[in-house]
Design an enzyme around this catalytic site. Structure first.
Site, PDB file in Angstrom:
ATOM      1  N   TRP A 102      -0.034  -2.135  18.560  1.00  0.00           N
ATOM      2  CA  TRP A 102      -0.699  -0.695  18.149  1.00  0.00           C
ATOM      3  C   TRP A 102      -0.416  -0.597  17.320  1.00  0.00           C
ATOM      4  O   TRP A 102      -1.163   0.403  16.414  1.00  0.00           O
ATOM      5  CB  TRP A 102       0.215  -0.074  19.587  1.00  0.00           C
ATOM      6  N   ASP A 172       4.159   7.056  16.625  1.00  0.00           N
ATOM      7  CA  ASP A 172       3.854   6.338  17.688  1.00  0.00           C
ATOM      8  C   ASP A 172       4.869   5.820  19.290  1.00  0.00           C
ATOM      9  O   ASP A 172       5.272   4.878  18.603  1.00  0.00           O
ATOM     10  CB  ASP A 172       3.114   5.433  17.588  1.00  0.00           C
ATOM     11  N   LYS A 196       3.836   6.460  30.250  1.00  0.00           N
ATOM     12  CA  LYS A 196       4.849   5.227  30.039  1.00  0.00           C
ATOM     13  C   LYS A 196       6.078   6.102  31.245  1.00  0.00           C
ATOM     14  O   LYS A 196       6.501   6.295  32.650  1.00  0.00           O
ATOM     15  CB  LYS A 196       5.461   4.814  29.429  1.00  0.00           C
TER      16      LYS A 196
HETATM   17  N1  PMP Z   1       0.619   2.662  21.464  1.00  0.00           N
HETATM   18  C1  PMP Z   1       1.662   2.111  21.877  1.00  0.00           C
HETATM   19  C2  PMP Z   1       2.333   1.997  21.898  1.00  0.00           C
HETATM   20  C3  PMP Z   1       0.904   2.147  23.548  1.00  0.00           C
HETATM   21  O1  PMP Z   1       1.338   1.717  24.436  1.00  0.00           O
HETATM   22  C4  PMP Z   1       0.111   1.773  23.896  1.00  0.00           C
HETATM   23  C5  PMP Z   1      -1.119   1.372  25.519  1.00  0.00           C
HETATM   24  N2  PMP Z   1       0.083   1.055  25.850  1.00  0.00           N
HETATM   25  C6  PMP Z   1      -1.339   2.612  22.758  1.00  0.00           C
HETATM   26  C7  PMP Z   1      -0.649   3.195  21.686  1.00  0.00           C
HETATM   27  C8  PMP Z   1      -2.255   3.215  23.595  1.00  0.00           C
HETATM   28  O2  PMP Z   1      -2.599   4.256  24.448  1.00  0.00           O
HETATM   29  P1  PMP Z   1      -3.570   4.734  24.791  1.00  0.00           P
HETATM   30  O3  PMP Z   1      -4.459   3.962  25.827  1.00  0.00           O
HETATM   31  O4  PMP Z   1      -3.555   6.180  25.262  1.00  0.00           O
HETATM   32  O5  PMP Z   1      -4.776   5.472  23.576  1.00  0.00           O
END
Ligand code: PMP
Length: 361
Positions: A102, A172, A196
């Site tokens: 991520w 994030d 989450k």
């Molecule tokens: N950052 C983290 C730490 C994540 O766990 C996730 C999704 N699991 C994301 C970003 C991406 O999130 P989204 O699917 O809401 O775009």
């Protein structure tokens, strides 16, 4: 009915109490004769939910007045773009700490927008620790520093955040916001998708220091401009009203259940129990994350061989455990134990792990 043990990584388990309240109000919200989904986003009834969610966030996370809370769409992934679009100027560099896929994705989006640098990375060891040993960039050249507070895929989590002095720190926090106490003052911008610990997919929370809003250029596309969302109280266009309603209910539930203090205590207990099982298994279960980087939200492990891991996952599935497969990019197993996963489910998993070790394989 609902006899599954849900360890999904997100969308993830929601408290039964919240689901029941949403169900009860589904047809007639607050005597309006309409579902929350049928209400105008400009109505007083909806306004109370919208404001209510922001007030709860402020209270539970102890967000000071210097911050603006935005309720946006596009998931955390859109924030990978919006952060550099709004904060990164042409004469400066955005620094990224790579602790997983991520953060890599966030960095790749920033690269499309301007100059970037990598402060630290744990990619060489398949992201099994938090790379927190680095020297700070020069204040004058840096636009911001970005980190991912909890790495959902690898099961690692920051314990002590870098002290960025006068460089804005962006985090994030998609997979650990609201799971513990944090000092918001250490950060300048925090973002998190809700699916989450905060509710359901569709709404993304952005907590941003007000002074940073001045960096948003008016040439940006309107919907990607933090300043415009802030000026319009996140009601520039139709917000995801139902997701915000569920966020509101979750926040109410967290407050009723002791706030972030209590969440942190419970999450520590759940994670400790699970990691202890792994550590005491004499190598039958192998944790992915280094001990000092272990996540309290996503516990990642595997068994000695891929065949044994697959057998474990298959048996777990037969016994009603859901979502224990590791992310497709790393394999193995992952138990996501967010706020709404009760300790009793973690204990059931521990019992199953012991049984599998003793007699099921
Ligand atoms: N950052 C983290 C730490 C994540 O766990 C996730 C999704 N699991 C994301 C970003 C991406 O999130 P989204 O699917 O809401 O775009």
């Amino acid at each position: 009915m609902r006899n599954t043990l849900n360890f999904n990584a997100g969308p993830a388990a929601l408290p039964l109490e919240v689901l029941l309240e949403a169900q009860q109000n589904l047809l007639d919200f607050d005597g309006s004769g309409m579902s929350i989904m049928e209400l105008s986003h400009r109505s007083d009834v909806y306004e109370r939910i919208h404001q209510g969610a922001k007030v709860y966030l402020q209270k539970l996370l102890r967000i000071p007045q210097e911050f603006e809370i935005l309720l946006l769409q596009g998931g955390a992934s859109l924030q990978f773009s919006m952060v550099p679009m709004n904060l990164l100027s042409t004469d400066k560099t955005a620094y990224y700490i790579l602790s997983g896929v991520w953060s890599e994705k966030a960095w790749k989006e920033a690269k499309k927008w301007g100059k970037t640098g990598i402060l630290a990375s744990s990619k060489d060891t398949n992201y099994n620790f938090i790379p927190n040993d680095f020297s700070m960039p020069e204040v004058d050249s840096a636009s911001y520093i970005h980190l991912t507070s909890n790495n959902t895929i690898y099961g690692t989590e920051w314990r002590n955040y870098p002290s960025s002095s006068s460089i804005p720190l962006v985090a994030d926090m998609s997979s650990d916001l609201l799971s513990k106490n944090i000092d918001i003052n250490q950060f300048d911008l925090i973002y998190a998708g809700a699916q989450k610990n905060l509710g359901t997919a569709g709404v993304t929370i952005v907590i941003i220091r007000k002074y940073l809003l001045e960096r948003s250029s008016e040439n940006l596309p309107t919907m990607l401009n933090y300043q415009i969302h802030a000026k319009n109280n996140s009601l520039y266009n139709t917000p995801p009203t139902f997701s915000i309603y569920i966020l509101y209910l979750i926040l109410k539930w967290v407050e009723k259940n002791g706030g972030t203090d209590r969440m942190e205590q419970l999450n520590k207990e759940k994670a400790f129990a699970l990691y202890s099982k792994i550590d005491e298994s004499n190598g039958f279960y192998l944790g992915h994350a280094k001990e000092n980087s272990r996540s309290r939200m996503n516990v990642t492990f595997k068994l000695l061989t891929e065949e044994l891991t697959n057998k474990f996952l298959q048996k777990a599935n037969d016994y009603g455990f859901v979502g224990l497969n590791g992310h497709r990019s790393v394999g193995g197993c992952r138990a996501s134990i967010y706020n709404a996963v009760p300790l009793s489910h973690v204990q059931d998993l521990i019992t199953f792990m012991e049984e599998f070790k003793q007699r099921l394989y």
